[in-house]
Design a protein around this motif. Structure first.
Motif, PDB file in Angstrom:
ATOM      1  N   LYS A  84       0.797  -1.218  -0.024  1.00 36.95           N
ATOM      2  CA  LYS A  84      -0.017   0.008  -0.110  1.00 36.95           C
ATOM      3  C   LYS A  84       0.816   1.338   0.133  1.00 36.95           C
ATOM      4  CE  LYS A  84      -3.879   2.315   2.697  1.00 36.95           C
ATOM      5  NZ  LYS A  84      -4.502   1.948   3.869  1.00 36.95           N
ATOM      6  N   LEU A  85       0.477   2.421  -0.762  1.00 34.25           N
ATOM      7  CA  LEU A  85       1.279   3.487  -0.840  1.00 34.25           C
ATOM      8  C   LEU A  85       0.888   4.352   0.532  1.00 34.25           C
ATOM      9  CD1 LEU A  85       0.544   4.755  -4.404  1.00 34.25           C
ATOM     10  CD2 LEU A  85       2.663   3.615  -3.620  1.00 34.25           C
ATOM     11  N   ASN A  86       2.087   4.789   0.980  1.00 31.94           N
ATOM     12  CA  ASN A  86       1.676   5.601   2.225  1.00 31.94           C
ATOM     13  C   ASN A  86       1.604   7.191   1.677  1.00 31.94           C
ATOM     14  OD1 ASN A  86       4.305   7.271   1.899  1.00 31.94           O
ATOM     15  ND2 ASN A  86       5.411   5.501   2.943  1.00 31.94           N
ATOM     16  N   ILE A  87       1.275   7.975   2.749  1.00 29.38           N
ATOM     17  CA  ILE A  87       0.674   9.290   2.280  1.00 29.38           C
ATOM     18  C   ILE A  87       1.799  10.107   1.374  1.00 29.38           C
ATOM     19  CG2 ILE A  87      -0.984   9.441   4.108  1.00 29.38           C
ATOM     20  CD1 ILE A  87       1.263  11.326   5.885  1.00 29.38           C
ATOM     21  N   PHE A  88       3.274   9.803   1.480  1.00 31.15           N
ATOM     22  CA  PHE A  88       4.157  10.538   0.804  1.00 31.15           C
ATOM     23  C   PHE A  88       4.384   9.929  -0.654  1.00 31.15           C
ATOM     24  CE2 PHE A  88       5.607  10.677   5.539  1.00 31.15           C
ATOM     25  CZ  PHE A  88       5.115  11.614   5.821  1.00 31.15           C
ATOM     26  N   GLU A  89       3.817   8.882  -1.083  1.00 27.04           N
ATOM     27  CA  GLU A  89       4.254   8.402  -2.083  1.00 27.04           C
ATOM     28  C   GLU A  89       3.343   8.157  -3.250  1.00 27.04           C
ATOM     29  OE1 GLU A  89       6.628   4.467   0.179  1.00 27.04           O
ATOM     30  OE2 GLU A  89       4.675   4.260  -0.742  1.00 27.04           O
ATOM     31  N   TYR A  90       2.448   8.953  -3.265  1.00 28.78           N
ATOM     32  CA  TYR A  90       1.353   9.077  -4.070  1.00 28.78           C
ATOM     33  C   TYR A  90       1.824  10.025  -5.347  1.00 28.78           C
ATOM     34  CZ  TYR A  90      -2.454   7.388  -1.404  1.00 28.78           C
ATOM     35  OH  TYR A  90      -3.010   6.489  -0.730  1.00 28.78           O
ATOM     36  N   SER A  91       2.800  11.054  -5.236  1.00 30.26           N
ATOM     37  CA  SER A  91       3.418  11.681  -6.393  1.00 30.26           C
ATOM     38  C   SER A  91       4.428  11.224  -7.048  1.00 30.26           C
ATOM     39  CB  SER A  91       4.161  13.044  -5.867  1.00 30.26           C
ATOM     40  OG  SER A  91       5.070  12.673  -4.745  1.00 30.26           O
TER      41      SER A  91
ATOM     42  N   GLU B  14       6.647   4.444  -9.815  1.00 37.06           N
ATOM     43  CA  GLU B  14       7.948   4.116  -9.375  1.00 37.06           C
ATOM     44  C   GLU B  14       8.175   3.298  -8.053  1.00 37.06           C
ATOM     45  OE1 GLU B  14      12.555   6.267  -9.760  1.00 37.06           O
ATOM     46  OE2 GLU B  14      10.740   7.348 -10.182  1.00 37.06           O
ATOM     47  N   ILE B  15       7.459   3.958  -7.242  1.00 37.66           N
ATOM     48  CA  ILE B  15       7.261   3.488  -5.746  1.00 37.66           C
ATOM     49  C   ILE B  15       6.692   2.061  -5.884  1.00 37.66           C
ATOM     50  CG2 ILE B  15       6.464   3.780  -3.605  1.00 37.66           C
ATOM     51  CD1 ILE B  15       8.518   5.617  -4.038  1.00 37.66           C
ATOM     52  N   ILE B  16       5.662   1.700  -6.490  1.00 42.35           N
ATOM     53  CA  ILE B  16       5.266   0.497  -6.626  1.00 42.35           C
ATOM     54  C   ILE B  16       6.094  -0.506  -7.152  1.00 42.35           C
ATOM     55  CG2 ILE B  16       3.328  -0.987  -7.701  1.00 42.35           C
ATOM     56  CD1 ILE B  16       1.419   1.366  -7.674  1.00 42.35           C
ATOM     57  N   GLY B  17       6.913   0.034  -8.158  1.00 44.39           N
ATOM     58  CA  GLY B  17       8.084  -0.918  -8.758  1.00 44.39           C
ATOM     59  C   GLY B  17       9.049  -1.197  -7.921  1.00 44.39           C
ATOM     60  N   ILE B  18       9.234  -0.126  -7.031  1.00 41.60           N
ATOM     61  CA  ILE B  18      10.390  -0.586  -6.260  1.00 41.60           C
ATOM     62  C   ILE B  18       9.989  -1.540  -4.732  1.00 41.60           C
ATOM     63  CG2 ILE B  18      11.542   0.686  -3.978  1.00 41.60           C
ATOM     64  CD1 ILE B  18      11.863   3.224  -5.900  1.00 41.60           C
ATOM     65  N   LYS B  19       8.618  -1.279  -4.390  1.00 42.83           N
ATOM     66  CA  LYS B  19       8.102  -2.024  -3.482  1.00 42.83           C
ATOM     67  C   LYS B  19       7.869  -3.433  -3.826  1.00 42.83           C
ATOM     68  CE  LYS B  19       5.712   1.056  -0.325  1.00 42.83           C
ATOM     69  NZ  LYS B  19       4.401   1.644   0.373  1.00 42.83           N
ATOM     70  N   LYS B  20       7.632  -3.776  -5.036  1.00 42.13           N
ATOM     71  CA  LYS B  20       7.796  -5.095  -5.679  1.00 42.13           C
ATOM     72  C   LYS B  20       8.993  -5.815  -5.776  1.00 42.13           C
ATOM     73  CE  LYS B  20       3.342  -4.612  -8.733  1.00 42.13           C
ATOM     74  NZ  LYS B  20       3.033  -4.622 -10.042  1.00 42.13           N
ATOM     75  N   GLU B  21      10.018  -4.838  -6.125  1.00 37.57           N
ATOM     76  CA  GLU B  21      11.387  -5.497  -6.064  1.00 37.57           C
ATOM     77  C   GLU B  21      11.747  -5.766  -4.691  1.00 37.57           C
ATOM     78  OE1 GLU B  21      15.763  -4.287  -7.815  1.00 37.57           O
ATOM     79  OE2 GLU B  21      13.911  -2.958  -8.305  1.00 37.57           O
ATOM     80  N   ILE B  22      11.539  -4.866  -3.778  1.00 42.03           N
ATOM     81  CA  ILE B  22      11.812  -5.321  -2.114  1.00 42.03           C
ATOM     82  C   ILE B  22      11.015  -6.518  -1.773  1.00 42.03           C
ATOM     83  CG2 ILE B  22      11.589  -4.353   0.088  1.00 42.03           C
ATOM     84  CD1 ILE B  22      11.922  -1.326  -0.993  1.00 42.03           C
TER      85      ILE B  22
ATOM     86  N   LYS C 108       5.974   0.904   9.618  1.00 41.57           N
ATOM     87  CA  LYS C 108       5.691   2.300   9.935  1.00 41.57           C
ATOM     88  C   LYS C 108       6.746   3.094   9.585  1.00 41.57           C
ATOM     89  CE  LYS C 108       2.395   1.025  13.419  1.00 41.57           C
ATOM     90  NZ  LYS C 108       1.849   1.313  14.920  1.00 41.57           N
ATOM     91  N   GLN C 109       6.814   4.200   9.357  1.00 45.55           N
ATOM     92  CA  GLN C 109       7.632   5.461   9.270  1.00 45.55           C
ATOM     93  C   GLN C 109       7.532   6.079  10.439  1.00 45.55           C
ATOM     94  OE1 GLN C 109       8.091   7.799   5.983  1.00 45.55           O
ATOM     95  NE2 GLN C 109       8.323   5.835   4.557  1.00 45.55           N
ATOM     96  N   HIS C 110       8.554   6.532  11.329  1.00 45.04           N
ATOM     97  CA  HIS C 110       8.630   7.290  12.586  1.00 45.04           C
ATOM     98  C   HIS C 110       9.306   8.636  12.091  1.00 45.04           C
ATOM     99  CE1 HIS C 110       7.373   3.935  15.121  1.00 45.04           C
ATOM    100  NE2 HIS C 110       8.059   3.044  14.151  1.00 45.04           N
TER     101      HIS C 110
END
Length: 493
Positions: free
Chosen positions: A119-126, A130-138, A234-236
């Motif tokens: 799931k995208l966090n609130i900072f990742e929508y922009s 690219e973020i989805i691709g990175i998360k899949k790779e991770i 979580k991000q702190h």
């Protein structure tokens, strides 16, 4: 949207609630205000909504005292039944955001942002693609790392127990697996750094939005920097803060505890600003359900107005909005700020069942405008409503009769404020009229004296000064006639 609440059982104060025992049909509107005294189950409703967004365990934490049964809850959402049974929801409703005391506790000193792989966090929508691709790779690399860890553990266990020979070939395989696992860890860290770097501007924007709201609530505080740490999905966000032109850096926060530096009002302003600023980052704000539980716990009147304004604006933007509060004036002011005809007002009230042996909290309709009335205005409105729509409820009829004398006394005190004392009652006003001469302002009321006395005599028999007043039967037709006469008399006075 959450369309309808059907029932709540064995949950907190809601031991046995269903809409058949309420004057409310269970249907929610886009904007809903729920008023409740403290201790009646208000915060439990906020926890319930939070659980509905994806946490089964929260409901179990609020299981009713004195019962062996687990909570059972039923809603309708998008015409489908959503129910909590056998200790879990049959489905979750995503995009529910809750601001309550638990959010405040968690987000005062460190801002916590959900950070799940799927799931995208609130900072990742922009940078969503690219973020989805990175998360899949991770995710792929983490699975590979987990598989390698199991393999390494298996080899080491086999060697220790003698099932695998500890020769040079096995050592090389083990070293190779360990090296490969280390490479996976390195790659994951690189991808995580890349992900954080891509979202740095969004976090900077978040600071800007937070400070925008903080400037509305107070003029002596702002966030100056944020440091990000990740753990447990979580991000702190650890922040630096400027208070009265003194900047408390992230490094200094260990020595200068914000717990003692900030007032309760400032803490409330911070956490509410953190919450509101989240929605400035979301591109799909219209898809969210927002639940606010008592935002006005430590605010003065200036912050109260700002809070209501900001919540009204948020309510207009989101899919559905719930405001829960123990402050009747706050609920009324929110109604006045928002468009009244678009708000559903409810209250939590006690209800006795099982022959008076058990009690449950229920949700029922709330006429907040009427409840905000006091004294003469409230009594007069009770008479008018009864006359317009009589209801044959014994307790209600006695309340209507109770309002007759104070309504007449009230109009006397308003119309003849220079001549009437607060401690004077209807019998004393009657005496003034009976004894006055033509120089008295009460003289014109002599024409109505018989009517006033008849109405007074009728209401006296139901007054608590009559020892057997609860035993006197009430005729609905007779009461309606006397209420009509009372309203006509008030117009003449």
């Amino acid at each position: 949207m959450i369309d309808k609440l059907i029932s709540i059982k064995n949950y907190s104060k809601f031991k046995n609630f269903n809409t058949s025992i309420s004057d409310w049909d269970g249907v929610f509107k886009k904007t809903n205000v729920i008023y409740a005294p403290n201790g009646s189950g208000k915060t439990s409703l906020a926890v319930l909504f939070n659980s509905l967004s994806g946490n089964n365990e929260l409901v179990l934490k609020k299981k009713s005292f004195g019962t062996d049964y687990f909570p059972e809850i039923k809603f309708l959402s998008s015409r489908k039944e959503v129910k909590y049974i056998n200790k879990k929801w049959n489905t979750f409703i995503p995009n529910i955001e809750v601001f309550d005391s638990f959010y405040m506790e968690e987000n005062i000193y460190t801002i916590i942002v959900e950070d799940k792989v799927n799931k995208l966090n609130i900072f990742e929508y922009s940078h969503a693609d690219e973020i989805i691709g990175i998360k899949k790779e991770i995710s792929i690399i983490k699975k590979r790392k987990s598989k390698l860890s199991k393999n390494i553990k298996g080899i080491k266990t086999g060697i220790k127990r003698g099932r695998i020979s500890n020769d040079e070939r096995i050592k090389n395989i083990l070293d190779q697996r360990i090296t490969e696992r280390g490479s996976c860890e390195t790659k994951i860290k690189e991808l995580e750094r890349k992900r954080l770097l891509l979202t740095q501007q969004s976090r900077n924007d978040y600071i800007t939005y937070i400070n925008k709201y903080l400037s509305m609530f107070c003029d002596n505080m702002s966030i100056t920097d944020i440091k990000t740490a990740t753990s447990d999905q979580k991000q702190h966000l650890i922040y630096s803060i400027n208070i009265n032109n003194y900047n408390i850096s992230i490094e200094e926060r260990g020595d200068l505890s914000l717990k003692y530096c900030l007032s309760e009002g400032d803490k409330n302003a911070l956490s509410l600003s953190f919450f509101l600023a989240r929605f400035d980052l979301l591109p799909n704000i219209k898809d969210y359900i927002v639940v606010i539980d008592d935002p006005f716990t430590s605010f003065d009147s200036q912050r109260k107005t700002t809070t209501i304004t900001q919540l009204s604006r948020l309510a207009a933007k989101v899919s559905q909005f719930f405001l829960l509060t123990h402050d009747l004036h706050f609920a009324n002011d929110f109604n006045n700020c928002y468009s009244n005809d678009q708000i559903l007002n409810l209250k939590i009230a006690p209800y006795t069942y099982n022959n008076g042996n058990e009690q449950t909290s229920i949700l029922c309709s709330h006429d907040i405008k009427f409840e905000m009335l006091n004294g003469f205005n409230k009594d007069l409105m009770t008479l008018r409503r009864f006359y317009a729509s009589p209801k044959e409820d014994p307790l209600y009829l006695r309340e209507v009769i109770r309002c007759i004398r104070p309504s007449i006394e009230g109009i006397f005190r308003i119309k003849y404020y220079s001549y009437a004392k607060d401690q004077e009652w209807l019998g004393e006003f009657i005496d003034k009229i009976r004894k006055c001469d033509n120089s008295s302002p009460f003289y014109r009321l002599k024409d109505y004296l018989d009517e006033i006395e008849e109405i007074n005599d009728y209401s006296k028999q139901y007054h608590h000064s009559n020892p057997s007043y609860m035993e006197v039967d009430i005729s609905l037709l007779e009461l309606k006639n006397y209420v009509k006469r009372t309203l006509q008399l008030i117009e003449k006075i």
